[in-house]
Design a protein around this motif. Structure first.
Motif, short mmCIF file in Angstrom:
data_model
loop_
_atom_site.label_atom_id
_atom_site.label_comp_id
_atom_site.label_asym_id
_atom_site.label_seq_id
_atom_site.Cartn_x
_atom_site.Cartn_y
_atom_site.Cartn_z
N PRO A 14 0.81 -1.23 0.00
CA PRO A 14 0.00 0.00 0.00
C PRO A 14 0.84 1.28 0.00
CG PRO A 14 -0.15 -1.05 2.13
CD PRO A 14 0.58 -1.99 1.22
N PHE A 15 2.05 1.22 0.57
CA PHE A 15 2.90 2.41 0.56
C PHE A 15 3.31 2.78 -0.86
CE2 PHE A 15 7.17 4.31 0.73
CZ PHE A 15 6.85 5.48 1.41
N VAL A 16 3.73 1.80 -1.65
CA VAL A 16 4.12 2.06 -3.04
C VAL A 16 2.92 2.54 -3.85
CG1 VAL A 16 4.95 0.97 -5.16
CG2 VAL A 16 6.08 0.48 -3.00
N LEU A 17 1.77 1.93 -3.64
CA LEU A 17 0.57 2.35 -4.35
C LEU A 17 0.16 3.77 -3.95
CD1 LEU A 17 -1.53 -0.93 -4.23
CD2 LEU A 17 -0.36 0.06 -6.20
N LEU A 18 0.32 4.10 -2.69
CA LEU A 18 0.00 5.46 -2.23
C LEU A 18 0.93 6.49 -2.88
CD1 LEU A 18 -1.82 7.07 -0.30
CD2 LEU A 18 -0.04 6.82 1.41
N VAL A 19 2.20 6.16 -3.00
CA VAL A 19 3.14 7.06 -3.66
C VAL A 19 2.74 7.24 -5.13
CG1 VAL A 19 5.54 7.27 -4.46
CG2 VAL A 19 5.06 6.59 -2.10
N LEU A 20 2.34 6.16 -5.81
CA LEU A 20 1.90 6.27 -7.20
C LEU A 20 0.64 7.13 -7.32
CD1 LEU A 20 2.46 2.67 -8.57
CD2 LEU A 20 3.60 4.75 -9.32
N ILE A 21 -0.30 6.98 -6.39
CA ILE A 21 -1.53 7.77 -6.43
C ILE A 21 -1.24 9.25 -6.19
CG2 ILE A 21 -3.71 8.19 -5.23
CD1 ILE A 21 -3.95 5.15 -4.90
N ILE A 22 -0.39 9.53 -5.21
CA ILE A 22 -0.02 10.93 -4.94
C ILE A 22 0.67 11.53 -6.15
CG2 ILE A 22 1.49 12.40 -3.54
CD1 ILE A 22 0.78 10.57 -1.16
N ASN A 23 1.55 10.76 -6.78
CA ASN A 23 2.22 11.24 -7.98
C ASN A 23 1.22 11.45 -9.11
OD1 ASN A 23 4.45 11.95 -9.65
ND2 ASN A 23 4.32 9.92 -10.56
N LEU A 37 -3.59 4.08 -14.39
CA LEU A 37 -3.40 2.81 -13.70
C LEU A 37 -3.18 2.94 -12.19
CD1 LEU A 37 -1.42 0.59 -16.19
CD2 LEU A 37 -3.75 0.32 -15.41
N PRO A 38 -2.58 4.02 -11.68
CA PRO A 38 -2.45 4.11 -10.23
C PRO A 38 -3.79 4.08 -9.50
CG PRO A 38 -0.93 5.62 -11.22
CD PRO A 38 -1.77 5.06 -12.33
N LEU A 39 -4.88 4.41 -10.17
CA LEU A 39 -6.19 4.32 -9.54
C LEU A 39 -6.80 2.93 -9.67
CD1 LEU A 39 -7.71 7.74 -10.58
CD2 LEU A 39 -6.74 7.08 -8.39
N ILE A 40 -6.27 2.11 -10.56
CA ILE A 40 -6.79 0.75 -10.74
C ILE A 40 -5.94 -0.27 -9.99
CG2 ILE A 40 -7.34 -1.00 -12.49
CD1 ILE A 40 -9.14 1.47 -12.53
N PHE A 41 -4.64 -0.01 -9.83
CA PHE A 41 -3.75 -0.94 -9.15
C PHE A 41 -4.24 -1.36 -7.76
CE2 PHE A 41 0.28 0.27 -11.69
CZ PHE A 41 0.05 -0.77 -12.58
N PRO A 42 -4.75 -0.44 -6.92
CA PRO A 42 -5.19 -0.88 -5.58
C PRO A 42 -6.31 -1.92 -5.61
CG PRO A 42 -4.92 1.48 -5.60
CD PRO A 42 -4.77 1.02 -7.02
N ASN A 72 -4.05 -1.92 3.53
CA ASN A 72 -4.51 -2.51 2.27
C ASN A 72 -6.02 -2.38 2.12
OD1 ASN A 72 -2.37 -3.74 0.57
ND2 ASN A 72 -1.82 -4.73 2.49
N ILE A 73 -6.75 -2.57 3.18
CA ILE A 73 -8.21 -2.45 3.11
C ILE A 73 -8.61 -1.00 2.83
CG2 ILE A 73 -10.34 -2.61 4.46
CD1 ILE A 73 -9.11 -5.11 5.79
N ILE A 74 -7.96 -0.05 3.51
CA ILE A 74 -8.28 1.36 3.29
C ILE A 74 -7.94 1.77 1.86
CG2 ILE A 74 -7.60 3.72 3.91
CD1 ILE A 74 -7.32 2.69 6.81
N LEU A 75 -6.78 1.35 1.39
CA LEU A 75 -6.37 1.72 0.04
C LEU A 75 -7.20 1.01 -1.02
CD1 LEU A 75 -4.38 3.69 -1.11
CD2 LEU A 75 -2.79 1.82 -1.44
N PHE A 76 -7.73 -0.16 -0.71
CA PHE A 76 -8.63 -0.85 -1.63
C PHE A 76 -9.92 -0.05 -1.82
CE2 PHE A 76 -12.27 -3.73 -2.19
CZ PHE A 76 -11.94 -4.28 -3.42
N LEU A 77 -10.40 0.57 -0.76
CA LEU A 77 -11.65 1.33 -0.83
C LEU A 77 -11.48 2.70 -1.48
CD1 LEU A 77 -13.12 0.47 2.68
CD2 LEU A 77 -13.77 -0.48 0.46
N PHE A 78 -10.24 3.23 -1.52
CA PHE A 78 -10.02 4.57 -2.06
C PHE A 78 -10.49 4.73 -3.51
CE2 PHE A 78 -7.35 7.48 -4.48
CZ PHE A 78 -7.75 8.67 -3.91
#
Length: 92
Positions: A14-23, A37-42, A72-78
């Protein structure tokens, strides 16, 4: 404090995915090839990370894997909340 490799992996996902989403939102590093894709990856990777965290928690009972499960659950719901908000706000 016991640290397991699975707990670390379930926290890194989730940390790597969060960095991709912020970017994606701020455009700090232009990555044009992956576009939205950063919005679909989670939706794909967070359930895998939560399962890895659950397995690690069952084996080692450490807090790191529990943190990985929660993130992971929080980032899945984002992305789901983001798309629902976009539909309600903009009607697209």
């Amino acid at each position: 404090m016991k640290k397991s490799l699975l707990g670390v992996v379930s926290t890194i996902i989730p940390f790597v995915l969060l960095v991709l989403i912020i970017n994606f939102f701020l455009g700090l590093v232009p990555i044009d090839k992956i576009q939205g894709l950063p919005l679909i990856f989670p939706i794909i990777l967070c359930p895998i990370g939560a399962i890895i965290g659950f397995v690690s928690y069952r084996l080692h009972k450490d807090k790191l894997s529990l943190i990985g499960i929660v993130f992971n659950i929080i980032l899945f719901l984002f992305p789901i909340v983001y798309h629902v908000f976009g539909i309600l706000a903009f009607g697209v």
